[in-house]
Design a protein around this motif. Structure first.
Motif, PDB file in Angstrom:
ATOM      1  N   ARG A  83      11.162  20.246  33.244  1.00 28.73           N
ATOM      2  CA  ARG A  83      11.760  19.103  32.562  1.00 28.73           C
ATOM      3  C   ARG A  83      10.694  18.014  32.554  1.00 28.73           C
ATOM      4  NH1 ARG A  83      17.592  19.048  35.752  1.00 28.73           N
ATOM      5  NH2 ARG A  83      17.783  21.319  35.765  1.00 28.73           N
ATOM      6  N   THR A  84      10.689  17.201  31.543  1.00 29.67           N
ATOM      7  CA  THR A  84       9.770  16.064  31.566  1.00 29.67           C
ATOM      8  C   THR A  84      10.549  14.816  31.194  1.00 29.67           C
ATOM      9  OG1 THR A  84       9.091  16.396  29.254  1.00 29.67           O
ATOM     10  CG2 THR A  84       7.730  17.435  30.945  1.00 29.67           C
ATOM     11  N   ASP A  85      10.095  13.692  31.743  1.00 30.01           N
ATOM     12  CA  ASP A  85      10.735  12.403  31.466  1.00 30.01           C
ATOM     13  C   ASP A  85      10.319  11.855  30.104  1.00 30.01           C
ATOM     14  OD1 ASP A  85      12.140  12.001  33.899  1.00 30.01           O
ATOM     15  OD2 ASP A  85      10.236  11.550  34.889  1.00 30.01           O
ATOM     16  N   ALA A  86      11.033  10.846  29.670  1.00 29.25           N
ATOM     17  CA  ALA A  86      10.672  10.133  28.451  1.00 29.25           C
ATOM     18  C   ALA A  86       9.218   9.685  28.540  1.00 29.25           C
ATOM     19  CB  ALA A  86      11.581   8.921  28.269  1.00 29.25           C
ATOM     20  N   GLY A  87       8.459   9.916  27.468  1.00 28.58           N
ATOM     21  CA  GLY A  87       7.076   9.445  27.419  1.00 28.58           C
ATOM     22  C   GLY A  87       6.050  10.372  28.021  1.00 28.58           C
ATOM     23  N   VAL A  88       6.515  11.424  28.734  1.00 24.79           N
ATOM     24  CA  VAL A  88       5.593  12.401  29.319  1.00 24.79           C
ATOM     25  C   VAL A  88       5.240  13.438  28.251  1.00 24.79           C
ATOM     26  CG1 VAL A  88       5.339  14.221  31.064  1.00 24.79           C
ATOM     27  CG2 VAL A  88       6.488  12.064  31.646  1.00 24.79           C
ATOM     28  N   HIS A  89       3.961  13.847  28.231  1.00 31.61           N
ATOM     29  CA  HIS A  89       3.468  14.721  27.184  1.00 31.61           C
ATOM     30  C   HIS A  89       3.366  16.182  27.641  1.00 31.61           C
ATOM     31  CE1 HIS A  89       2.545  10.894  25.427  1.00 31.61           C
ATOM     32  NE2 HIS A  89       1.748  10.585  26.435  1.00 31.61           N
ATOM     33  N   GLY A  90       3.259  17.068  26.655  1.00 28.43           N
ATOM     34  CA  GLY A  90       3.090  18.482  26.961  1.00 28.43           C
ATOM     35  C   GLY A  90       1.908  19.066  26.219  1.00 28.43           C
ATOM     36  N   LEU A  91       1.043  19.769  26.946  1.00 29.41           N
ATOM     37  CA  LEU A  91      -0.090  20.448  26.308  1.00 29.41           C
ATOM     38  C   LEU A  91       0.192  21.941  26.183  1.00 29.41           C
ATOM     39  CD1 LEU A  91      -3.040  18.681  28.180  1.00 29.41           C
ATOM     40  CD2 LEU A  91      -2.200  18.230  25.859  1.00 29.41           C
ATOM     41  N   GLY A  92       0.865  22.498  27.194  1.00 26.95           N
ATOM     42  CA  GLY A  92       1.142  23.932  27.170  1.00 26.95           C
ATOM     43  C   GLY A  92       2.457  24.233  27.861  1.00 26.95           C
ATOM     44  N   MET A  93       3.512  23.540  27.444  1.00 25.25           N
ATOM     45  CA  MET A  93       4.841  23.825  28.006  1.00 25.25           C
ATOM     46  C   MET A  93       5.246  25.226  27.564  1.00 25.25           C
ATOM     47  SD  MET A  93       7.474  23.018  29.758  1.00 25.25           S
ATOM     48  CE  MET A  93       7.307  21.261  30.133  1.00 25.25           C
ATOM     49  N   ARG A  94       5.889  25.967  28.468  1.00 27.44           N
ATOM     50  CA  ARG A  94       6.410  27.282  28.079  1.00 27.44           C
ATOM     51  C   ARG A  94       7.928  27.212  28.013  1.00 27.44           C
ATOM     52  NH1 ARG A  94       2.608  31.398  29.109  1.00 27.44           N
ATOM     53  NH2 ARG A  94       4.080  32.843  28.172  1.00 27.44           N
ATOM     54  N   ALA A  95       8.489  27.966  27.089  1.00 24.44           N
ATOM     55  CA  ALA A  95       9.940  27.980  26.898  1.00 24.44           C
ATOM     56  C   ALA A  95      10.329  29.321  26.278  1.00 24.44           C
ATOM     57  CB  ALA A  95      10.357  26.840  25.979  1.00 24.44           C
ATOM     58  N   HIS A  96      11.609  29.620  26.280  1.00 15.86           N
ATOM     59  CA  HIS A  96      12.048  30.814  25.552  1.00 15.86           C
ATOM     60  C   HIS A  96      13.346  30.526  24.819  1.00 15.86           C
ATOM     61  CE1 HIS A  96      14.678  31.793  29.147  1.00 15.86           C
ATOM     62  NE2 HIS A  96      15.476  32.190  28.166  1.00 15.86           N
ATOM     63  N   LEU A  97      13.575  31.343  23.791  1.00 19.12           N
ATOM     64  CA  LEU A  97      14.856  31.305  23.092  1.00 19.12           C
ATOM     65  C   LEU A  97      15.152  32.707  22.561  1.00 19.12           C
ATOM     66  CD1 LEU A  97      13.662  31.065  20.005  1.00 19.12           C
ATOM     67  CD2 LEU A  97      13.831  28.632  20.435  1.00 19.12           C
ATOM     68  N   ASP A  98      16.446  32.975  22.404  1.00 17.09           N
ATOM     69  CA  ASP A  98      16.903  34.296  21.975  1.00 17.09           C
ATOM     70  C   ASP A  98      17.398  34.223  20.535  1.00 17.09           C
ATOM     71  OD1 ASP A  98      16.412  35.220  24.534  1.00 17.09           O
ATOM     72  OD2 ASP A  98      18.469  34.841  25.217  1.00 17.09           O
ATOM     73  N   VAL A  99      16.999  35.223  19.745  1.00 18.12           N
ATOM     74  CA  VAL A  99      17.409  35.270  18.340  1.00 18.12           C
ATOM     75  C   VAL A  99      17.948  36.667  18.051  1.00 18.12           C
ATOM     76  CG1 VAL A  99      16.649  34.970  15.946  1.00 18.12           C
ATOM     77  CG2 VAL A  99      15.619  33.579  17.753  1.00 18.12           C
ATOM     78  N   THR A 100      19.072  36.729  17.354  1.00 19.59           N
ATOM     79  CA  THR A 100      19.689  38.025  17.055  1.00 19.59           C
ATOM     80  C   THR A 100      18.986  38.711  15.892  1.00 19.59           C
ATOM     81  OG1 THR A 100      21.777  37.087  17.786  1.00 19.59           O
ATOM     82  CG2 THR A 100      21.892  39.175  16.585  1.00 19.59           C
ATOM     83  N   LYS A 101      18.778  37.952  14.801  1.00 24.59           N
ATOM     84  CA  LYS A 101      18.068  38.535  13.642  1.00 24.59           C
ATOM     85  C   LYS A 101      16.631  38.842  14.034  1.00 24.59           C
ATOM     86  CE  LYS A 101      20.190  35.947   9.826  1.00 24.59           C
ATOM     87  NZ  LYS A 101      20.133  34.539  10.219  1.00 24.59           N
ATOM     88  N   PRO A 102      16.065  39.946  13.535  1.00 24.96           N
ATOM     89  CA  PRO A 102      14.671  40.249  13.892  1.00 24.96           C
ATOM     90  C   PRO A 102      13.690  39.377  13.107  1.00 24.96           C
ATOM     91  CG  PRO A 102      15.569  41.949  12.436  1.00 24.96           C
ATOM     92  CD  PRO A 102      16.686  40.968  12.680  1.00 24.96           C
ATOM     93  N   PHE A 103      12.735  38.836  13.823  1.00 26.06           N
ATOM     94  CA  PHE A 103      11.673  38.026  13.215  1.00 26.06           C
ATOM     95  C   PHE A 103      10.326  38.497  13.757  1.00 26.06           C
ATOM     96  CE2 PHE A 103      15.076  35.081  12.283  1.00 26.06           C
ATOM     97  CZ  PHE A 103      14.665  34.440  11.124  1.00 26.06           C
ATOM     98  N   ASP A 104       9.337  38.505  12.911  1.00 29.13           N
ATOM     99  CA  ASP A 104       7.975  38.677  13.396  1.00 29.13           C
ATOM    100  C   ASP A 104       7.602  37.411  14.173  1.00 29.13           C
ATOM    101  OD1 ASP A 104       5.145  39.817  13.253  1.00 29.13           O
ATOM    102  OD2 ASP A 104       4.912  37.845  12.334  1.00 29.13           O
ATOM    103  N   ALA A 105       7.005  37.570  15.368  1.00 31.29           N
ATOM    104  CA  ALA A 105       6.758  36.427  16.251  1.00 31.29           C
ATOM    105  C   ALA A 105       5.861  35.382  15.577  1.00 31.29           C
ATOM    106  CB  ALA A 105       6.140  36.900  17.568  1.00 31.29           C
ATOM    107  N   PHE A 106       4.817  35.842  14.890  1.00 28.49           N
ATOM    108  CA  PHE A 106       3.905  34.897  14.236  1.00 28.49           C
ATOM    109  C   PHE A 106       4.616  34.142  13.120  1.00 28.49           C
ATOM    110  CE2 PHE A 106       0.783  33.828  10.946  1.00 28.49           C
ATOM    111  CZ  PHE A 106      -0.122  33.085  11.690  1.00 28.49           C
ATOM    112  N   ARG A 107       5.425  34.862  12.344  1.00 29.85           N
ATOM    113  CA  ARG A 107       6.136  34.198  11.246  1.00 29.85           C
ATOM    114  C   ARG A 107       7.180  33.231  11.791  1.00 29.85           C
ATOM    115  NH1 ARG A 107       8.783  37.296   7.046  1.00 29.85           N
ATOM    116  NH2 ARG A 107       9.074  35.168   6.290  1.00 29.85           N
ATOM    117  N   LEU A 108       7.799  33.574  12.908  1.00 29.40           N
ATOM    118  CA  LEU A 108       8.763  32.654  13.520  1.00 29.40           C
ATOM    119  C   LEU A 108       8.052  31.355  13.946  1.00 29.40           C
ATOM    120  CD1 LEU A 108      11.621  32.028  14.565  1.00 29.40           C
ATOM    121  CD2 LEU A 108      11.015  33.195  16.700  1.00 29.40           C
ATOM    122  N   MET A 109       6.882  31.507  14.555  1.00 29.68           N
ATOM    123  CA  MET A 109       6.107  30.330  14.977  1.00 29.68           C
ATOM    124  C   MET A 109       5.773  29.445  13.773  1.00 29.68           C
ATOM    125  SD  MET A 109       2.392  30.189  16.888  1.00 29.68           S
ATOM    126  CE  MET A 109       1.443  30.877  15.531  1.00 29.68           C
TER     127      MET A 109
END
Lengths: 250, 250
Positions: free
Chosen positions: A50-76
């Motif tokens: 978690r980051t506070d208001a005003g704090v920056h991210g250079l390489g935050m990692r996260a995940h999300l789930d999608v039911t429909k199939p997407f190519d990862a590059f095209r999703l990005m």
């Protein structure tokens, strides 16, 4: 269902923080809204930190789930197109196993804090660093910082709003160095308490200014009392640099 | 009357350019207005270079004359206090001889141009670099840039609005290097034509993308024709780095 791991960069300035909040914009909301526009699915983003208001991210990692199939590059690419004009960008997107969790699988977190040690007000770096006019002794800061490395009760360096079950944390690295008029503080641990990095930086700055003796950092830690905290550094200079996972290549 | 030499840093984003303009805010106006508030005197600022809207300054040099005596350090502090919240700061202020002229005494000017070579939109660097998604071959850019070094007729790389008496300029250095996903282009000369750096960078980027042969830069120069210009790079990535003077210590 496919799980996608994202690497996210963001300017924290216009946001209330990374996590979704009722009272203002968040990185999480920006990503989830972009994902909904792209996929037509409501999905919840989980992030390494978690980051506070005003704090920056250079390489935050996260995940999300999608039911429909997407190519990862095209999703990005599609997420980035929809994120504009918010200052949030997806730098990488990969399909990961369903049991990979951006927060719970994460075994290391790294932050950097940038202090602009100069008299003149900031222009190009405004909101991106903490301006400290008084000359800082970066070597003294580094020496005093070493008292914080290791497993300790970090109650002194913990926000009253911290939701962690325990104030015990193991700080793996806290290094201070000067580059020109910038003083850079790198902090690494498996996890941090709320406000821990900013609280540690605030006390180190007091040492750097000569307002605290070097030993006072260790004394503040030993006190295990928030009242002994000297100074909480502002969010502007703080960057979440990277999250590491067991399967990461060395 | 005392002449003060200023070293100025600014974020060019909110400005129409360095020079005072009828139709919008300028760095010159910001400094002159601050000086008026501090000294009660209307003074004209002369700068080493002009910059376009959106172009940044790291070490612009300028001078202004003040009748009332001021300590140089206190004048700098007072100007900075009055410049807020404009993203303009005075980094240094020195008393100089009355015949020292920020523009006419200047014998060297240096710029740096920053290209963010990545697919993802910019967040923290927005307005501070030119984003180019296609991979750039920085070594090919550097090789082709060498054709521009030396004394040449730079008509191809000159804005139609350029007010210089002659298109002949001597380019002392044009160096391209990569640092991670940033491609940095450094340009040094006694003086430049209007848009010269951005025009040179635009053509080098075409070489870097493979859309131009390396020799096309030399061919465009030899053509002495603005129509052969491939691309004018946007202002966002351009920074005036420094001005040099004969009396500067080496």
């Amino acid at each position: 269902m496919t799980r996608y791991a994202l690497t996210i960069e963001f300017d924290g300035g216009p946001f209330m923080g990374l996590q979704r909040q009722a009272h203002g914009p968040s990185i999480q909301q920006a990503i989830e809204d972009a994902a909904f526009t792209v996929t037509g699915e409501r999905t919840v983003m989980h992030a390494a930190g978690r980051t506070d208001a005003g704090v920056h991210g250079l390489g935050m990692r996260a995940h999300l789930d999608v039911t429909k199939p997407f190519d990862a590059f095209r999703l990005m690419e599609a997420l980035n197109a929809r994120l504009r004009p918010a200052p949030v960008a997806v730098l990488a997107c990969d399909v990961v196993p369903d049991d990979w969790h951006a927060r719970f699988s994460c075994t290391g977190r790294a932050y950097i804090y940038r202090i602009a040690n100069r008299r003149a007000p900031l222009t190009l770096e405004r909101g991106k660093a903490w301006q400290v006019a008084k000359p800082l002794d970066a070597q003294a800061m580094h020496r005093s910082a070493q008292a914080l490395v290791g497993r300790h009760d970090f109650t002194t360096f913990r926000s009253v709003h911290c939701q962690s079950a325990s104030p015990l944390k193991t700080l793996d690295r806290l290094a201070v160095r000067r580059e020109g008029d910038m003083v850079l503080i790198e902090a690494e641990a498996r996890s941090f308490l709320h406000h821990q990095v900013r609280s540690m930086v605030g006390c180190l700055a007091l040492v750097g200014m000569g307002r605290w003796r070097e030993e006072q950092v260790a004394e503040a830690l030993a006190a295990r009392d928030r009242q002994t905290l000297g100074l909480n550094a502002p969010p502007d200079g703080l960057y979440f640099v990277r999250a590491t996972y067991p399967e990461d290549r060395p």
